[in-house]
Design a protein around this motif. Structure first.
Motif, PDB file in Angstrom:
ATOM      1  N   TYR A  25      27.310 -42.843 -17.426  1.00 36.52           N
ATOM      2  CA  TYR A  25      27.258 -43.399 -16.068  1.00 36.52           C
ATOM      3  C   TYR A  25      25.833 -43.487 -15.523  1.00 36.52           C
ATOM      4  O   TYR A  25      25.628 -43.821 -14.376  1.00 36.52           O
ATOM      5  N   SER A  87      42.116 -55.482 -14.295  1.00 37.86           N
ATOM      6  CA  SER A  87      42.123 -54.241 -13.509  1.00 37.86           C
ATOM      7  C   SER A  87      40.885 -53.377 -13.748  1.00 37.86           C
ATOM      8  O   SER A  87      40.681 -52.401 -13.039  1.00 37.86           O
ATOM      9  N   SER A  88      40.080 -53.701 -14.771  1.00 36.60           N
ATOM     10  CA  SER A  88      38.949 -52.875 -15.210  1.00 36.60           C
ATOM     11  C   SER A  88      39.391 -51.590 -15.900  1.00 36.60           C
ATOM     12  O   SER A  88      38.567 -50.799 -16.326  1.00 36.60           O
ATOM     13  N   GLY A  89      40.681 -51.362 -15.990  1.00 35.27           N
ATOM     14  CA  GLY A  89      41.170 -50.186 -16.705  1.00 35.27           C
ATOM     15  C   GLY A  89      41.121 -50.420 -18.206  1.00 35.27           C
ATOM     16  O   GLY A  89      40.726 -51.483 -18.676  1.00 35.27           O
ATOM     17  N   SER A  90      41.511 -49.390 -18.959  1.00 34.98           N
ATOM     18  CA  SER A  90      41.464 -49.528 -20.410  1.00 34.98           C
ATOM     19  C   SER A  90      42.563 -48.682 -21.052  1.00 34.98           C
ATOM     20  O   SER A  90      42.879 -47.597 -20.572  1.00 34.98           O
ATOM     21  N   PHE A  91      43.138 -49.200 -22.106  1.00 32.76           N
ATOM     22  CA  PHE A  91      44.121 -48.446 -22.899  1.00 32.76           C
ATOM     23  C   PHE A  91      43.465 -48.192 -24.242  1.00 32.76           C
ATOM     24  O   PHE A  91      43.350 -49.092 -25.063  1.00 32.76           O
ATOM     25  N   MET A  92      43.002 -46.975 -24.440  1.00 27.40           N
ATOM     26  CA  MET A  92      42.247 -46.670 -25.657  1.00 27.40           C
ATOM     27  C   MET A  92      43.143 -45.901 -26.623  1.00 27.40           C
ATOM     28  O   MET A  92      43.542 -44.779 -26.345  1.00 27.40           O
ATOM     29  N   ALA A 113      35.239 -47.220 -22.919  1.00 25.69           N
ATOM     30  CA  ALA A 113      35.733 -48.565 -22.604  1.00 25.69           C
ATOM     31  C   ALA A 113      34.560 -49.539 -22.536  1.00 25.69           C
ATOM     32  O   ALA A 113      33.439 -49.152 -22.206  1.00 25.69           O
TER      33      ALA A 113
ATOM     34  N   ARG B   4      35.082 -43.972 -13.185  1.00 27.73           N
ATOM     35  CA  ARG B   4      36.493 -44.340 -13.345  1.00 27.73           C
ATOM     36  C   ARG B   4      37.286 -43.096 -13.726  1.00 27.73           C
ATOM     37  O   ARG B   4      36.751 -42.207 -14.395  1.00 27.73           O
ATOM     38  N   LYS B  29      46.348 -47.965 -16.932  1.00 32.33           N
ATOM     39  CA  LYS B  29      45.355 -49.001 -17.281  1.00 32.33           C
ATOM     40  C   LYS B  29      45.381 -50.101 -16.232  1.00 32.33           C
ATOM     41  O   LYS B  29      44.342 -50.541 -15.736  1.00 32.33           O
ATOM     42  N   ASP B  30      46.581 -50.532 -15.874  1.00 35.68           N
ATOM     43  CA  ASP B  30      46.707 -51.616 -14.888  1.00 35.68           C
ATOM     44  C   ASP B  30      46.215 -51.193 -13.507  1.00 35.68           C
ATOM     45  O   ASP B  30      45.914 -52.031 -12.660  1.00 35.68           O
ATOM     46  N   ALA B  31      46.144 -49.877 -13.283  1.00 32.57           N
ATOM     47  CA  ALA B  31      45.630 -49.387 -12.001  1.00 32.57           C
ATOM     48  C   ALA B  31      44.126 -49.123 -12.081  1.00 32.57           C
ATOM     49  O   ALA B  31      43.538 -48.540 -11.170  1.00 32.57           O
ATOM     50  N   GLY B  32      43.496 -49.521 -13.187  1.00 28.38           N
ATOM     51  CA  GLY B  32      42.041 -49.411 -13.278  1.00 28.38           C
ATOM     52  C   GLY B  32      41.538 -48.123 -13.903  1.00 28.38           C
ATOM     53  O   GLY B  32      40.346 -47.831 -13.858  1.00 28.38           O
ATOM     54  N   MET B  33      42.443 -47.343 -14.472  1.00 26.28           N
ATOM     55  CA  MET B  33      41.990 -46.090 -15.092  1.00 26.28           C
ATOM     56  C   MET B  33      41.689 -46.305 -16.577  1.00 26.28           C
ATOM     57  O   MET B  33      42.182 -47.244 -17.189  1.00 26.28           O
ATOM     58  N   GLU B  34      40.877 -45.397 -17.133  1.00 25.48           N
ATOM     59  CA  GLU B  34      40.572 -45.451 -18.560  1.00 25.48           C
ATOM     60  C   GLU B  34      41.450 -44.420 -19.260  1.00 25.48           C
ATOM     61  O   GLU B  34      41.281 -43.219 -19.053  1.00 25.48           O
ATOM     62  N   VAL B  35      42.370 -44.920 -20.062  1.00 24.52           N
ATOM     63  CA  VAL B  35      43.394 -44.060 -20.641  1.00 24.52           C
ATOM     64  C   VAL B  35      43.147 -43.862 -22.138  1.00 24.52           C
ATOM     65  O   VAL B  35      42.942 -44.832 -22.862  1.00 24.52           O
TER      66      VAL B  35
END
Lengths: 308, 138
Positions: A25, A87-92, A113, B4, B29-35
């Protein structure tokens, strides 16, 4: 040396992890830690694994971790998965392919991400490579985002590039195309137990054989990461490449190139944000005028004020 | 860049039902979190080690085996032993009502039963991440 970095160097994983987050960050203390670690860096052998989504990059890394861990090496792993443009989220989900490696000593695995960066590797990922290098990891394995034909940024970020292909990805025309199929030091045909593995193997072989190479001639290896076939051959080939880099002085050059790339990506990201901001602020101007030349002139003058 | 929320989502114990965990991971993820999704049959040791290396803000475990009273205590203990005092812990799955308070007393921050809305789960996780780690909620 700061107390925090000292504790990380002594092997405190939680402290190491916190340092990596701060670097990721780019917090003020994070950047100080990175400088401290950077001063110690330049020794690790960095290996990039790229290829299309589902090619088996994570499974391949899992195999490499086993081999290096067996040899008593300290292994750092950085795996990049895409961030959502919505959403800027990520599924890792890369760790799922290496569940049995979690508890190994001297193995540190970190998912990151992509955060809007295109090209396969991000500035954050290179900062983490630099940090892990400074922390004394012997091998640093970097998994790119599932790559397309133009995702070639990994070539400036690591020492040894492994391009992972799978059966069913096309004929020699695909293998002859510019982009990702020309950056590999080693090409893998993964899932080689599937039919048509030889078609892809021959296509890549033809592409390599039909070109002129200055010194290092890329290799092609058939692998089944899941069944553990061909992994040892791959490890040997990676070592041969490392030897070649050391003998030619390219090992140090690659470290320099990586640092240049890191800085370039940080600045590009900053500029990109500025560009997006200017475009957004001037959207009315873009919608009003249907004349490209005039719109561009107006926008360029705004960019100059904002960026320069 | 703003921090995040990073969540490790795992299936704890011997239990092959991962559909719920995947739905939750996707919603986060859809709520913007890094999973970071680690998949099936994880031990408390594996989950804690993953949370350490990933610097997770939240650990989310899904249990449908009925073994929550056996599996959660070692997880909570290990989290404490390893210094993850500021990491949130949520449990989802088939939990009998009489066990909810027991789990909360052990140190679980929240429990989500079948029928919980995804929005409620997202909102509560955001609140836990704020309370535990000061991560701002948009």
């Amino acid at each position: 040396m700061s107390e925090i970095v000292k504790r990380a160097l002594e092997g405190d994983e939680l402290v190491t992890s916190k340092i990596l987050t701060k670097i990721e960050y780019m917090t003020p203390d994070g950047l100080e830690y990175l400088d401290e670690l950077s001063a110690r860096a330049g020794k690790a052998h960095t290996i990039g694994i790229t290829g299309i989504p589902g090619a088996g990059k994570s499974s391949l890394i899992s195999g490499l971790i086993s081999q290096y861990s067996k040899r008593g090496l300290k292994v750092g792993v950085i795996m990049i998965d895409p961030s959502s443009p919505i959403s800027s989220g990520s599924f890792m989900g890369n760790r799922i392919r290496m569940q049995d490696k979690t508890m190994l000593k001297n193995v540190f695995i970190r998912s990151i991400a992509s955060r809007g960066h295109l090209g396969g590797v991000s500035s954050e990922a290179i900062m983490l490579i630099e940090a892990m290098d400074g922390l004394g990891y012997d091998k640093i394995l970097v998994e790119t985002v599932g790559a397309g034909q133009t995702d070639t940024e990994i070539m400036s970020s690591v020492h040894t590039i492994i391009v992972t292909s799978v059966p069913g990805t096309g004929d020699e025309i695909q293998a002859l195309k510019a982009g990702i199929m020309e950056i590999g030091d080693i090409y893998i045909v993964n899932k080689a137990d599937l039919p048509d593995a030889n078609v892809v193997y021959d296509a890549i072989k033809f592409s390599i054989d039909s070109a002129e190479w200055k010194d290092w001639i890329p290799k092609v290896i058939k692998v089944s990461a899941l069944k553990g076939l061909g992994i040892e051959e791959l490890v040997n080939e990676i070592e041969t490449h490392l030897e070649y880099l050391r003998n030619t002085g390219k090992f140090e050059d690659k470290v320099k190139e990586r640092r240049r790339e890191m800085i370039e990506l940080i600045i590009r990201k900053w500029a990109n944000d500025k560009i997006s901001k200017v475009i957004k602020e001037n959207s009315s101007l873009i919608y009003e005028k249907n004349e490209l030349r005039k719109t561009l002139d107006a926008l360029f003058s705004k960019f100059k004020n904002n960026i320069c | 860049m703003e921090k995040r929320i990073k969540v490790v989502v795992s299936k704890l114990g011997l239990d092959g039902h991962d559909r719920g965990a995947k739905v939750i991971a996707r919603a986060l993820k859809d709520a913007g979190m890094e999973v970071v999704y680690t998949g099936l049959r994880q031990t408390p040791e594996q989950i804690v080690k993953t949370a350490i290396q990933e610097d997770a803000d939240i650990i989310g475990v899904s249990i449908l085996s009925g073994a929550h009273l056996e599996l959660v205590p070692p997880l909570v203990k290990l989290m404490k032993d390893k210094g993850l005092n500021d990491v949130g812990l949520i449990v989802g799955g088939v939990i009998p009502p009489q066990d909810i308070d027991k789990l909360k007393e052990m140190g679980v921050d929240d429990i989500f039963l079948p029928g919980s809305s995804l929005k409620e789960i997202v909102d509560k996780i955001k609140r836990i991440a704020y309370n535990k780690r000061g991560i701002k909620i948009e």
